[in-house]
Structures are given as C-alpha cells and as structure tokens.
Design a protein around this motif. Structure first.
Motif, PDB file in Angstrom:
ATOM      1  N   THR A  66      15.192   4.182  -0.496  1.00 11.23           N
ATOM      2  CA  THR A  66      16.012   3.438   0.717  1.00 11.23           C
ATOM      3  C   THR A  66      15.858   1.902   0.731  1.00 11.23           C
ATOM      4  N   SER A  68      13.742  -0.019   2.500  1.00  8.15           N
ATOM      5  CA  SER A  68      13.606  -0.146   3.766  1.00  8.15           C
ATOM      6  C   SER A  68      12.108   0.105   3.986  1.00  8.15           C
ATOM      7  N   LYS A  70      10.965   0.600   7.003  1.00  8.98           N
ATOM      8  CA  LYS A  70      10.970   1.721   8.151  1.00  8.98           C
ATOM      9  C   LYS A  70      10.894   3.111   7.467  1.00  8.98           C
ATOM     10  N   LEU A  72      11.884   6.962   7.799  1.00  8.86           N
ATOM     11  CA  LEU A  72      12.883   7.850   8.938  1.00  8.86           C
ATOM     12  C   LEU A  72      12.049   8.643   9.601  1.00  8.86           C
ATOM     13  N   THR A  78      16.167  16.114   6.411  1.00 10.69           N
ATOM     14  CA  THR A  78      15.275  14.911   5.636  1.00 10.69           C
ATOM     15  C   THR A  78      14.291  15.705   4.623  1.00 10.69           C
ATOM     16  N   ARG A 181      10.688   9.276   2.703  1.00  4.30           N
ATOM     17  CA  ARG A 181      11.489  10.267   3.646  1.00  4.30           C
ATOM     18  C   ARG A 181      12.934   9.789   3.397  1.00  4.30           C
ATOM     19  N   SER A 183      17.326  11.312   3.715  1.00  3.63           N
ATOM     20  CA  SER A 183      18.282  12.043   4.218  1.00  3.63           C
ATOM     21  C   SER A 183      19.533  12.333   3.517  1.00  3.63           C
ATOM     22  N   SER A 188      21.588   3.057  -1.817  1.00  2.00           N
ATOM     23  CA  SER A 188      20.942   2.647  -0.309  1.00  2.00           C
ATOM     24  C   SER A 188      22.235   1.572   0.102  1.00  2.00           C
TER      25      SER A 188
END
Length: 777
Positions: A66, A68, A70, A72, A78, A181, A183, A188
């Motif tokens: 991702t 990222s 953060k 998820l 997921t 994690r 989805s 990305s």
C-alpha cells in the motif's frame, strides 16, 4: 505502362526462381533461409515490446504493497499478507503468506482459492524444483504441502519461482514492514513507476540499433546469394531480345522470390522460436510464448520492407555489371572503389551526433531521430568502408604458400563478396564495443556503495521479538559454513508510554555482540552504556538522566506495543560510535542482557550478523533455512559492497539476451553464406583437385579467404566502435576511457564465431572437393 512492364519483369524473375531447375531452387532456398533467419529475429524484436508490456501488466496486477504508514481496519474484504521472499542458488523466489479476514478477501491473480495453513500453491517451475532432488534444501525452507499451481495471470514468466502459502496470526505482526493488510491486488494510488532518465533512454535506443542493424545488413547480403551464377544465366536472356534494364528487373524478381519465400521461412522460424522461448531462462528473465505477439503494424512493415529491400539491393548491385548476350563482364578486373563517398557516411553520422554532446540528465533530452540517424550512419559506414579496405589490402598481397596465393587471388577477384560475408559481424562488433564503452562510462552513476562491510558479515537476518536472541545466534552459529553469528536485539525507548515526543535507539546483547555496534572500553553483564559521538547526544543525555523513566517499545496510534517502564539507573557508562556490518552507526542506549527487564524483551526485534565461509557450498542456503525455521517471517538480506540501479541492471540483462540472439543469428547466417560460397566454387574446387591440388591446401585457402576479411573487418569495427563509444560518452558528459579488455573480448567473440562457422563448413567442403564435381547437366 511502365509500372506494368516492371510488374511483368518481376513476375518473370519469380517464375525463373521457382521453375529454373535445381540451380534456381537451390539459390532460392539459400536466400530464403538467410532472409528467414533475419526476418525471424526482426519479428521477435517487434514482439518484445508487447512481451515486456504483458510482463509489467501481470507484475502490477499482483502488487500487494500500500506504500502507506496507516494500517487498514479489519473488514470482510481484507487480507493480511506477508512477504517472505528468499533466494536459492542465486535465483529469486517470490513468497507470500496469506490470511483472509472475510468472505470477500481478494484472491491473488492466478490463484483459484486460498491455501489453508500448511498448504501452498506454487508456480509450475517451483513445484518441479521442490519435487526434484536439487530442491531438497529449498524444500526445508518452504515446508508447505503443494495443493495447486499458480496460473499464467499470476506470474511474470514461465520460469519464475513463486508461491502463496496459508498463514496464521499474521495480524500480530502488522507493525512490521513486510506484513500488510490490503483490500485489493494492484498498484497503489500513491505509487508511481520510475521513469527512465534521458541517459537510460539513450542506452535503450543504442541497444536496439546495435542489435537490429546487423540483422538488416545480413538480409541485404542474403538476397545476393548466388549472384555470379544468376548473372551468367541472365546473359542467355539477352540472346532472346531482352535489354539490360529488363534483365536487371528479372534479377530483381528472382531476389523477390527468395525474399518472399524467406518471409514464409522467417514466420516458421519465429513460430518455432516462440515455442522454444518458454524454455529459455537467462539471468532471471523468461517469457511466455503467448506474450511474443508482434505488433501488427511492425509485422506489416517487415513484410513490406524485406521484399522491397531485396529488389532495390539487387538493382543496386547490378549497376556496375554489364550483362551481354555472350557473357557477363564481371570476371575482368573491376575498377578501383572510390573512397570519398564511403567516408561521407561516418562523417555524416558524426555531424548528426555532435550537437547532442553534453545533453542528458542535466541539459535536456536527446533528439531521438538525430541519435538514431547518426548511429546508423556511423555503423553503416563499416559496411561501406570494408569492401574498400579489403580491396586495398589484398591488392598488395602476393608472395606466400600455395594456399595463401589461392586465397589472395580469389579475394582480389571478388573482394566485395568476401566483405559482404563479414559485414554483419563487423557491424555487430563495432556496436558492441561502443555499447561496452558507454556501459562502463556510466556504470558508476547507477552503482552506489552500500556501506556494508562484507569482511565482517555476508548476511543480515532479521527476526521477530518472540525469538530469543541468544537462541537465534546459537542456532545460526552452529551451522556448517558459518564462521560467526552475532545476535543483537534492537528497539526503541521513549519519554512517554504513548505517543512519545522524544525517543532513542536501544540495542541489547552480550558484551561481545555489543562490540559489533559500538566501541566499549570495558564491559560485563549488567552494564548499561550510552553511545556518544552522534548529532543527537544532547537529547540522549536528557532522556538518560539518572532516576528518570523510559518506556521500552512505546505505543503509537494504530500500533500494538509491549510497553514496559524502566527506571534509568545511575552509573551509565559511555561508549563510542562504531558502524555495524551494514555501515550504520547508531546512537542511544546499549544494554547487556542482564540489565534488560524481562518484560521488555517482547518488544524488541533481532538482528543477527552472519559471517560465512565461502569455501563451504550452500552455506548461505543452510543459514536461510535455519532463519526460516526460527521465524517463518524472517528477513534475510545478502550484504554487498555496492548495489546497482534496477533499471540499469534490467537494461543490461535485456542487452545480454538480445546479444545472445543476434550472435546465434550471425553464426547461422555466416554458415549459410559460407555454404553458398562453397557451392559457387564447386567446379573450381573439383578442377583443382583433378589437377592434383592437395585437399589440405584447398582447406587452408578457404580458411585464409575467411580469416583475412574477418581480421580486416574486426580492425575496422574496433576503430569505428571506439569512435562511436567516445562520442556517446561525450554526449552523456562522461570521461572518455577505453576498457581494452572489453574491446579485445568483443573482437575475440566475433573471431570465435567465425572460427566455429569455418570448422562447421569443413565437412561440406571436403565433399565438394571431388573430381566428380566436374559433371554437369
């Protein structure tokens, strides 16, 4: 009316090629084979962009990062995925552990259903490897039961080693960098592919020119196979009223027939090579046969350009040949070749490239058409200059053994034919030398030092916090081929239990192990040290005041932590900075194992620096197996003194694959050309044998006839290649230097190909050297 006359004459030439008896068919087949080899490589080249695009599309479709910070939230759609890539015998193995969290969790491309814990789906190549005896070591590292295979949509190539295995408890490791994690699978939104810089684009352009130009040169030579015999047959047409222009157009028709048949052969060779492509695995690169689909527009261009070039080359070749009813005025001594117009080609090439000097990453992009035009003119200059060089040199040769005199006399009479035979390899060598100089000149810009001290360690093993550091070091140290394993626990401590404002690094281990990451004057178990010498010494001293409280593994928003409070003791010793084997000089706290609160151990992760004995085979694979047994999510990094840009390395690998294909083509084309030359001289060789000439003498004469033009061609190629290489280096603003070992290796490879071809042509040569070859129909 004129177009109708052209069409009729060309059609008559096509009929002569296919209905002219064994002589016509033999020439048409030889031309078709030569042209077909070139067409096959051209079709392969036009298919490469599609193949690379399909590879990249499948690679992007399975992206699972991702990018990222953060995490998820858990949901019905997921999936927790962990990267467990590894290396086996120098080959990359892509591995993922999967733990779906709901009924709508995304499936990876190429996978029909999620594997259960202890099971995996593997690529066909990995499955074959694991089931073979040579994959025994890897099987210990990947102990899952194979329940299925990954289909094409989930693989970048048929030889890729990849697997997806079922995981459990991966959610507990989401704070780690290799566990995420997701989805969905795919790119990305925040991640963009790196674009090639101007210098790498220049490199790609030069590679395509260098690889394709020898193919075009050979196709041009192939359509002129059997030219002398054909011209003698055309003389008969003058007896029945054909004029000179008509005979030339008929000759063009014969070449057109060979070229059209060559298109058929080339398509067959391409389809055969396409099926074999899936079996090739060069430097971790492989392609599916179905990916090799030529672009329709480029395929049509090849289909039109090759026959058109065949006709034009034939008409150009006959411009200086007088075909009369009683014979062909070609056996007479030809006029001396003019040099001035031949020099215009390389001079024009240099003129086009000169304005590009100094361009590149800092001064704007290169003009692609000027680069392509200038490079093509310079390399085509080799084909224009080589006949003049061969003629000028052999004209001054006379004395020598009988075999030498036979070879020299033949070259004096047909220096152009000899030059045409080696033009392709001369162009290839010139281009290869220039490319080698360009690669060597810019390599340092795309290669950087890692700072790793490979004399202290060759592997770095990263383990999770639930693995005891002493156990990890002990297990790895006892492996055969491991000289030393130093395990150090790493973590952080902050001024608050949650969302700390200030933090510092913490390293834990025995005195011996701590000396790998810091300089200690004296040490015993229970000691605590503060590392001084870094830019954050003042902040570190504030946090480590005696009696203060630090919190090991402080908690941040969205992360799970094992926060433990620790009262800073008095009498903290000082230590000096020292780079660890990865080149990192840390600051913060050092704690011996006896000084660490037991509850804080869970919040640390382990780093083990492993030194290997290079004389022990498979030592690295044994170490990787032990690391995987200690922690399935273990990260094992091979330490290297330097690392190279992935884009630069990919381009170099692509050049290696392309150069291999071109070398195979050149070798095959030279063999066809050599056989055609021998067929042309069948009666001459038989006459010499009938008059008592030894076969050894004739064999040596054939060798000299090949060796002399090749030697001159390689010398000319070296001069042009060095010139082009110097200009390219000036264009990218790099210092001009010559790697003579590379120049010699390129010329040696070219000479080696010719030597192999000559040896392969000896058996048919010996069959031709028989008196019964004088028989005629």
């Amino acid at each position: 009316m004129r177009m109708r006359q052209w069409a009729d004459d060309l059609a008559m030439g096509v009929r002569f090629a296919f209905t002219g008896g064994r002589e016509g068919w033999t020439r048409a087949l030889l031309t078709a084979v030569g042209v077909g080899l070139g067409v096959a490589l051209l079709l392969l080249t036009t298919a490469i962009p599609n193949a690379l695009s399909d590879r990249n599309a499948r690679s992007t479709a399975r992206d699972d990062f991702t990018y990222s910070a953060k995490v998820l939230p858990k949901a019905d759609n997921t999936l927790v995925i962990a990267g467990v890539d590894t290396t086996f015998h120098g080959k990359d193995v892509r591995g993922r552990l999967l733990e779906p969290e709901g009924a709508r969790a995304p499936l990876p491309p190429g996978v029909g259903k999620f594997p259960a814990k202890g099971e995996m789906v593997a690529s066909p190549t990995l499955k074959e490897l694991l089931e073979s005896g040579s994959g025994k070591l890897l099987r210990e590292r990947i102990p899952y039961r194979i329940t299925g295979t990954i289909t094409k949509s989930g693989l970048v190539g048929p030889a890729e080693l990849a697997y997806y295995a079922g995981g459990k408890g991966l959610e507990d490791h989401l704070a780690g960098g290799s566990v995420e994690r997701i989805s969905y699978f795919g790119p990305s939104p925040g991640h963009q592919q790196d674009k090639l810089d101007p210098i790498l684009i220049l490199l790609v352009m030069i590679i395509f020119i260098v690889l394709l130009l020898p193919v075009a040169v050979f196709i041009a030579a192939a359509v002129r196979f059997g030219g002398e015999r054909r011209d003698r047959r055309l003389a008969a047409l003058r007896l029945v009223g054909a004029d000179g222009r008509m005979t030339r157009r008929i000759a063009g028709g014969e070449a057109l027939a060979g070229a059209l048949l060559g298109l058929v052969f080339g398509t067959g060779f391409f389809l055969l090579g396409r099926q074999l492509a899936a079996l090739l695995h060069v430097r971790n690169i492989s392609v599916f046969s179905s990916d090799l689909n030529p672009s329709p527009a480029l395929a049509v261009l090849v289909a039109v350009a090759v026959p058109t070039a065949a006709v034009l080359v034939t008409l150009f070749a006959l411009r200086g040949v007088v075909i009369e009813p009683l014979g062909v005025v070609r056996a007479a001594k030809p006029p001396r070749r003019r040099l001035w117009w031949r020099l215009l080609l390389p001079v024009g090439g240099l003129a086009l490239l000169y304005p590009m000097i100094g361009q590149g990453n800092t001064n704007g992009e290169f003009n692609q058409w000027m680069v392509i035009g200038g490079t093509v003119l310079l390399l085509i200059g080799v084909t224009a200059l080589l006949p003049w060089v061969v003629e000028a040199v052999v004209a001054r040769m006379d004395a020598g053994a009988v075999s030498w005199q036979l070879a020299v006399r033949r070259l004096q009479l047909s220096s152009g034919t000899a030059a045409r035979m080696v033009n392709g390899i001369a162009v290839a060598v010139a281009g290869a030398i220039a490319l080698q100089m360009l690669f060597a000149g810019i390599e340092h810009d795309y290669t950087k030092s890692t700072g790793n001290d490979v004399n202290r360690a060759q592997l770095e093993v990263g383990l999770r916090g639930d693995v005891q550091p002493t156990e990890a070091g002990r297990q790895l140290a006892k492996i055969e081929g491991v000289r030393r394993a130093s395990a150090v626990s790493m973590g952080s401590a902050g001024d608050r239990a949650k969302e700390p404002e200030n933090t510092l690094e913490v390293a834990v281990g025995s005195c011996t192990e701590l000396r790998e990451v810091a300089r200690l004057a004296s040490c015993r178990d229970g000691d605590v040290f503060q590392i001084l010498g870094g830019e954050y010494d003042s902040e570190s001293k504030k946090l480590t005041k005696s009696g203060g409280t630090l919190y090991f593994d402080p908690e941040y928003t969205g992360s799970s932590a094992h926060t433990v409070a620790w009262k800073v003791p008095s009498g903290i010793k000082t230590a000096g900075q020292r780079e660890d084997p990865t080149g990192y000089a840390r600051s913060g706290l050092l704690l011996t194992s006896g000084a660490l609160p037991k509850a804080a151990a869970a919040g640390l992760y382990q780093r083990v620096f492993v030194s290997l004995d290079p004389s022990v085979p498979d030592a690295q694979d044994h170490a990787r197996n032990t690391a995987a047994r200690l922690d399935p999510l273990a990260d094992v990094f091979t330490l290297a003194a330097s690392e190279q840009s992935l884009q630069f390395r990919s381009i170099r690998n692509g050049l290696f694959v392309g150069a291999t294909c071109v070398l195979v083509l050149i070798g095959a084309s030279l063999l066809v050309s050599q056989l055609e030359q021998l067929r042309e001289r069948k009666k001459l060789l038989s006459s010499l044998v009938a008059f008592g000439t030894r076969r050894r003498t004739l064999s040596l004469s054939v060798l000299w006839q090949t060796a002399i033009p090749i030697a001159l061609g390689l010398l000319l190629a070296s001069a042009v290649g060095l010139t082009l290489g110097a200009v390219l280096l000036k264009m990218v603003d790099a210092s001009v230097s010559v790697d003579w070992s590379s120049v010699l290796s390129m010329t040696a490879i070219g000479a080696g190909v010719v030597l192999v071809v000559t040896l392969l042509s000896l058996p048919p040569l010996l069959r031709l050297m028989r008196p019964d070859g004088l028989r005629t129909e």
